[in-house]
Design an enzyme around this catalytic site. Structure first.
Site, PDB file in Angstrom:
ATOM      1  N   GLY A 138       0.835  -1.199   0.000  1.00 40.87           N
ATOM      2  CA  GLY A 138       0.000   0.000   0.000  1.00 40.87           C
ATOM      3  C   GLY A 138       0.865   1.242   0.000  1.00 40.87           C
ATOM      4  CE  LYS A 171     -12.440 -10.216 -20.776  1.00 38.83           C
ATOM      5  NZ  LYS A 171     -13.786 -10.027 -21.359  1.00 38.83           N
ATOM      6  CB  SER A 180     -22.253  -7.643 -24.686  1.00 40.45           C
ATOM      7  OG  SER A 180     -21.126  -8.502 -24.533  1.00 40.45           O
ATOM      8  N   GLY A 181     -22.164  -9.715 -27.347  1.00 42.37           N
ATOM      9  CA  GLY A 181     -21.304 -10.034 -28.480  1.00 42.37           C
ATOM     10  C   GLY A 181     -19.888 -10.335 -28.044  1.00 42.37           C
ATOM     11  N   GLY A 182     -19.586 -10.109 -26.756  1.00 40.25           N
ATOM     12  CA  GLY A 182     -18.253 -10.365 -26.237  1.00 40.25           C
ATOM     13  C   GLY A 182     -18.126 -11.731 -25.606  1.00 40.25           C
ATOM     14  CB  VAL A 183     -15.094 -13.419 -24.259  1.00 49.18           C
ATOM     15  CG1 VAL A 183     -14.764 -14.734 -23.559  1.00 49.18           C
ATOM     16  CG2 VAL A 183     -14.307 -13.303 -25.553  1.00 49.18           C
ATOM     17  CG  ASP A 184     -16.528 -10.961 -20.198  1.00 48.85           C
ATOM     18  OD1 ASP A 184     -15.587 -11.748 -20.420  1.00 48.85           O
ATOM     19  OD2 ASP A 184     -16.368  -9.755 -19.974  1.00 48.85           O
ATOM     20  CB  SER A 185     -22.576 -11.729 -22.452  1.00 44.29           C
ATOM     21  OG  SER A 185     -22.181 -11.462 -23.788  1.00 44.29           O
ATOM     22  CB  ALA A 186     -20.347 -15.581 -25.642  1.00 45.61           C
ATOM     23  CD  GLU A 190       2.963  -8.474  -5.395  1.00 44.75           C
ATOM     24  OE1 GLU A 190       2.658  -7.320  -5.043  1.00 44.75           O
ATOM     25  OE2 GLU A 190       3.702  -9.223  -4.705  1.00 44.75           O
TER      26      GLU A 190
END
Length: 525
Positions: A68, A381, A236-242, A183
């Site tokens: 932080g 993602k 939406s046409g994107g990967v996530d919603s598909a 990390e």
């Protein structure tokens, strides 16, 4: 969104064990989560000030205290609930996290005479389970202005750099601290250190993977929606919603109706192309809804980025309400919300602020009367793409560059008008065509055009022009939480610029965005 209330039907997290990362505001906190997930350990980020009872309720097997920007000795320094240290689980402090452990148990933290930032050489002085299997000396990445001057009683210094204490621990109390950042990629052996902590010290099972996630998620969706329940999903046409739609369809079949809304803010030709993919390749039960005029009318005169997002979210909900009413007995709404959406929309990061609202985060309006199903809410993602591969989705769809939920509205800086959308669609299509032609598409996270709210003087055909300016953005990333700008070849940039200026009447100047995230975001709005 205005008028929204949190839903009580969010999809429960599916995992066998959990580690928690207490965030003190570090820009690297999301990287800790990513590296932890890569080890097969499920983890979540929570604010550093989360009450110990809430932490205990999650039954974590291990805790990480992030870095932080604050100083532990400052009057307004963030601190975690003291009860955290009595939970009886291993705790790893990183940078500020190390210093807060040291200060809590009686050590002394003070400003460094010379700020240590960048590469450093760490040397082990005592045997530590954190460094099991590692060489006596190795490279690490430092980023701190304070350091531990005096370790707390009972703690052992296990490693040091030329300028500062590098690591300390009290194994009896299961407390470990690193002044450097394991990390980041600049600490090449950082992954091994984190593995030693989570698996070697905390004894966690590395069983978080996408195959087990898919199996558990499908079973959970079936149980929640039931044998006769019906759901709708906004594509939406994107990967996530598909991927979200494919996962729910796997669970309940054609009792899922997908709605693909043309909001007038899609990429050129995208509505027909994606609709065909959903129907013919993925065999989803999908309805196409032409609503572009409705969205653009609602956006008239709106130029504030947050107002745009909320306006688009409101109209989406209105469209869904109407379609749900036409379908009859629908009880659930499926959304492709991801973990980064949640992180950026809600201040879950301790002293950090909300970055921007996501139209699919924040609950549902009470008037919708639908229960929310977000099967990807805990995923990054790259994990979503892995789920898509498990489900057999077309690779071309999974490799599509991310596209924002509000569409081109957040790539048009200023007011969104039909004319400006048309300009950007043509420019954006050229960017994609040239990136593909150069064989770079799959190596880039996102590449797109942005229409700026300024005009510039130019000369075309021996005549003066005063037209729009277009910016090109191309970034590399693993999960969208951090990103670096792509060093596109000059000949590719030349072709993009030449074609946009020649083919898109109304644009006479092209610029290239060389900002990384942080401090910039990937999208301009």
């Amino acid at each position: 969104m205005p008028g929204f209330t949190p839903t009580t039907a969010a999809t429960p997290v599916i995992h066998s064990e959990i580690a928690l990362i207490l965030d003190f505001g570090s820009q690297y906190t999301q990287l800790i989560a990513r590296r932890t997930r890569e080890l097969g350990i499920y983890c979540e980020i929570v604010p550093c000030h989360t009450p110990v009872d809430e932490i205990r309720a999650k039954a974590p097997r291990a805790l990480v205290l992030s870095g932080g920007p604050a100083s532990v000795y400052a009057a307004d320094a963030p601190h975690c609930d003291p009860g955290v240290f009595a939970l009886g689980v291993p705790i790893l402090g990183i940078c500020y996290g190390l210093q807060t452990i040291a200060a809590r148990f009686g050590g002394t933290v003070a400003p460094s005479t010379r700020r240590e930032f960048g590469a450093a050489r760490l040397r082990q002085y005592q045997t530590s389970r954190l460094f099991a299997g590692l060489p006596e000396e190795f490279d690490v990445w430092m980023s701190h202005g304070d350091h531990v001057v005096q370790p707390p009683p009972g703690f052992t210094v296990t490693a040091q750099t030329e300028d500062a204490l590098g690591a300390l621990e009290d194994p009896a109390r299961q407390l470990y601290g690193l002044q450097f950042h394991p990390e980041v990629v600049h600490t090449p052996l950082g992954r091994d250190i984190l593995r030693n902590f989570f698996i070697g010290i905390a004894g966690m099972r590395a069983d978080w993977n996408m195959q087990s996630f898919v199996e558990a998620a499908i079973a959970d969706i079936r149980a929640r929606i039931g044998p006769t329940g019906r759901a709708i999903c906004g594509l939406s046409g994107g990967v996530d919603s598909a991927v979200a739609a494919a996962l729910v369809a796997e669970a309940i079949g054609d009792r899922l109706t997908c709605l693909f809304v043309d909001n007038g803010l899609l990429r050129l030709g995208e509505f027909d192309e994606v609709l065909a993919t959903f129907r013919d390749t993925m065999h989803l039960n999908v309805r196409g809804i032409a609503a572009g005029e409705r969205f653009l009318t609602a956006l008239a005169g709106v130029d504030d980025p947050e107002a745009k997002r909320k306006t688009i979210g409101r109209v989406f909900v209105e469209v869904f309400q109407e379609e749900a009413a036409r379908l009859g007995q629908v009880e659930f709404l499926v959304q492709g919300t991801l973990y980064p959406d949640v992180i950026e929309s809600v201040s879950v990061k301790g002293p950090s602020a909300v970055i921007k609202s996501h139209h699919n985060v924040g609950g549902l309006p009470e008037t919708l009367h639908l229960k929310l199903v977000e099967p990807l809410r805990e995923l990054f993602k790259d994990e979503v793409r892995a789920v898509g591969r498990q489900l057999g989705l077309p690779e071309a769809l999974l490799r599509r560059h991310p596209f924002p939920g509000p569409g081109l509205a957040v790539r048009i800086v200023g007011e969104v008008t039909p004319a400006r959308v048309a300009l950007l669609q043509r420019a954006d299509a050229i960017v994609t065509e040239e990136i593909r032609a150069a064989g770079l598409y799959d190596d880039i996270w996102q590449a797109f055009a942005v229409l700026l709210p300024v005009r510039s003087v130019g000369v075309m055909g021996d005549e003066r022009t005063y037209e729009h300016v277009c910016a090109i953005r191309a970034v590399t990333s693993q999960d969208g939480m951090t990103a670096d700008w792509v060093r596109l070849p000059y000949d590719v940039l030349h072709r993009i610029s030449r074609r946009i200026i020649a083919e898109v009447r109304g644009i006479n100047r092209v610029t290239y965005d060389i900002s990384s995230k942080p401090p910039a975001t990937i999208e301009w709005e």
